[in-house]
Design an enzyme around this catalytic site. Structure first.
Site, PDB file in Angstrom:
ATOM      1  N   GLY A   1       0.809  -1.214   0.000  1.00 33.11           N
ATOM      2  CA  GLY A   1       0.000   0.000   0.000  1.00 33.11           C
ATOM      3  C   GLY A   1       0.842   1.263   0.000  1.00 33.11           C
ATOM      4  N   SER A   2       0.417   2.253  -0.799  1.00 38.17           N
ATOM      5  CA  SER A   2       1.146   3.524  -0.886  1.00 38.17           C
ATOM      6  C   SER A   2       0.329   4.684  -0.315  1.00 38.17           C
ATOM      7  CB  SER A   2       1.508   3.825  -2.345  1.00 38.17           C
ATOM      8  OG  SER A   2       0.333   3.922  -3.142  1.00 38.17           O
TER       9      SER A   2
ATOM     10  N   PHE B   1      -1.338   6.646   3.271  1.00 34.91           N
ATOM     11  CA  PHE B   1      -0.658   7.311   4.383  1.00 34.91           C
ATOM     12  C   PHE B   1       0.154   6.327   5.217  1.00 34.91           C
ATOM     13  CE2 PHE B   1      -4.102  10.416   3.603  1.00 34.91           C
ATOM     14  CZ  PHE B   1      -3.336  11.560   3.492  1.00 34.91           C
TER      15      PHE B   1
ATOM     16  N   GLU C   1     -18.424  17.929   2.756  1.00 39.09           N
ATOM     17  CA  GLU C   1     -17.524  18.728   1.913  1.00 39.09           C
ATOM     18  C   GLU C   1     -17.944  18.662   0.451  1.00 39.09           C
ATOM     19  OE1 GLU C   1     -13.494  18.491   4.666  1.00 39.09           O
ATOM     20  OE2 GLU C   1     -13.870  16.912   3.194  1.00 39.09           O
TER      21      GLU C   1
ATOM     22  N   GLN D   1      -4.490  10.253  10.271  1.00 39.13           N
ATOM     23  CA  GLN D   1      -3.519  10.273  11.364  1.00 39.13           C
ATOM     24  C   GLN D   1      -3.314   8.895  11.996  1.00 39.13           C
ATOM     25  OE1 GLN D   1      -1.239  12.135  12.900  1.00 39.13           O
ATOM     26  NE2 GLN D   1      -1.440  13.611  11.249  1.00 39.13           N
TER      27      GLN D   1
END
Length: 465
Positions: free
Chosen positions: A17-18, A20, A180, A329
């Protein structure tokens, strides 16, 4: 030295996986005495929180999706491999990936699984044909084509009912992504496009945000009520306690809390509700005995490893631990924690026994100059929260060039009325559906891919990946 590692050989670390978790883990290992391979199904690192800005014409894909190779090009111990991981063998310690018919097998001494999560339609996967999610660049470009295309088709239509259908936009899911997205569609219609058409009035577009939950932004508590009020002020219809029971080309069917069902006619539907962890979670759970929940998240030990497999670390949206939220995070801190554990293990030092997540807050934009932010006990709304949102998101956009161009495009969109990225093509709108119809064999044949029959082979030709 990791168990099973050949003496005299540097430890082989594989990261899946690329996103976060994977990227920040790889960067943390840049000076470690290991041979690191990062394998991912895309060639870029996606800053997923800003996908909705690609979909609404504010940012270009390159600004939120820099090439992984470019980010890691100065790490001499790191190799980047393109491929979707289809199998992890915990006993053999191998990772198998494929891309366009080519199969790659990577052996590892230490493994970090950061494969992330995809969109969940809660068992109604056929909804995806008419209501794309918001999890990839392809999704954002398809939605851009659908959104801008709806205004173009409305300009050509003569039937008032058809114009209403084309100018009705439904966003399913009142979490941060949905809020959003709805806010930007409303601003697009009322500020950017309102003078661009001669027959229709774009500002009359109907934007509906609906969710089965009783509140907008449930994790935000009282801030969710402020967000709800602001959404109404900019013309967005918020419908809560509304469960989607069907989706088709012409609209959706909604079941309200009292059991009454109704239909909303709309050409453009956007799915921003629910996530499903990578299928690798279920695969790892079956092999390790770890529990997997309904969303596909795997239960990990307190140090983010699998039971009986201290060499396998799972981070980000794939894990179920202490009710950690599926936010960037958690993945970033988890990836760094796993990388530090690998560095310690390869040096023969003890590893930290537990992963402790440091909550840096949550935030969501509602409209231009308006947002909500929750950082510890501090709760903000309005312009100050919006400024905080700008600073935080700029800080985590990878690359100086991306930050500069992002600021310029934000100035065009937020201070003016324009959108820098309004190009939309038929290929963007229909490409996904066409590829699904043609099947994987078409992709392989047109791209010159190889077909492997029987057991997968190691095409890397390397003993140490």
């Amino acid at each position: 030295m990791s168990s099973g590692q050949t003496p005299g050989r540097r430890p082989r670390v594989v990261i899946i996986g690329s996103g976060f978790g994977g990227l920040f883990a790889a960067q943390r290992l840049r000076k470690a005495p290991v041979d690191l391979t990062l394998v991912a199904k895309t060639t870029h690192h996606l800053f997923q929180p800003l996908l909705y800005q690609v979909a609404t014409g504010i940012l270009s894909p390159g600004e939120i999706a820099p090439a992984t190779r470019e980010i890691l090009r100065h790490q001499e111990n790191t190799r980047v491999v393109l491929g979707e991981v289809t199998d992890v063998d915990l006993d053999a310690r191998t990772v198998t990936s494929t891309v366009l018919g080519r199969t790659t097998v990577l052996a590892y001494d230490e493994l970090i699984v950061a494969a992330g999560a995809g969109q969940s339609y809660f068992g109604n996967d056929h909804f995806a044909e008419y209501a794309p999610g918001m999890k990839s660049i392809d999704d954002a470009l398809e939605l851009r084509g659908r959104i801008f295309g709806a205004f173009e088709l409305a300009e050509l239509a003569t039937d008032p009912a058809e114009i209403d259908r084309l100018l009705t936009f439904i966003v399913v899911g009142a979490g941060p992504t949905g809020v959003e997205m709805a806010g930007q569609i409303a601003e697009l219609a009322r500020r950017t496009l309102h003078r661009d058409f001669t027959t229709i009035d774009p500002s009359s577009a109907r934007v509906i945000l609906l969710d089965a939950a009783p509140q907008v932004l449930p994790p935000f508590g009282p801030l969710g009520q402020k967000a709800h009020k602001r959404l109404n002020e900019i013309g967005i219809e918020v419908q809560l306690g509304a469960m989607v029971t069907d989706v088709d080309a012409d609209g959706i069917v909604v079941k309200d809390g009292d059991g009454h069902q109704r239909r909303i006619h709309a050409a453009t539907k956007i799915w921003a509700a629910g996530v499903q962890a990578s299928p690798l979670g279920a695969q790892l759970g079956e092999q390790s005995g770890a529990a997997v929940d309904r969303a596909g998240r795997i239960s990990v030990l307190s140090d983010l490893t699998l039971p009986g497999h201290p060499e396998v670390h799972v981070v980000g949206d794939m894990i179920s631990l202490d009710r950690l939220p599926g936010v960037a995070q958690v993945a970033i801190q988890g990836g760094r924690f796993a990388a530090d554990a690998i560095t310690a293990r390869t040096a023969g030092r003890p590893t930290a026994p537990e992963f402790h997540y440091h909550d840096k807050g949550s935030m969501a934009t509602i409209s231009r100059f308006s947002a909500v932010a929750q950082v510890g006990k501090l709760k903000l709304s309005g312009f100050l929260a919006w400024m905080m949102w700008l600073v935080v998101h700029l800080a985590y956009i990878v690359g100086f060039r991306s930050r500069v161009t992002t600021v310029l495009h934000w100035m065009v969109s937020f201070l003016g009325r324009g959108r820098s990225e309004r190009v939309a093509t038929q290929q963007q709108v229909y490409g996904r559906l066409a590829l699904e119809e043609l099947g994987p064999d078409f992709e392989v044949s047109k791209a010159g891919g190889q077909h492997h029959h029987g057991e997968p082979v190691d095409v890397t030709g390397r003993q140490s990946a």
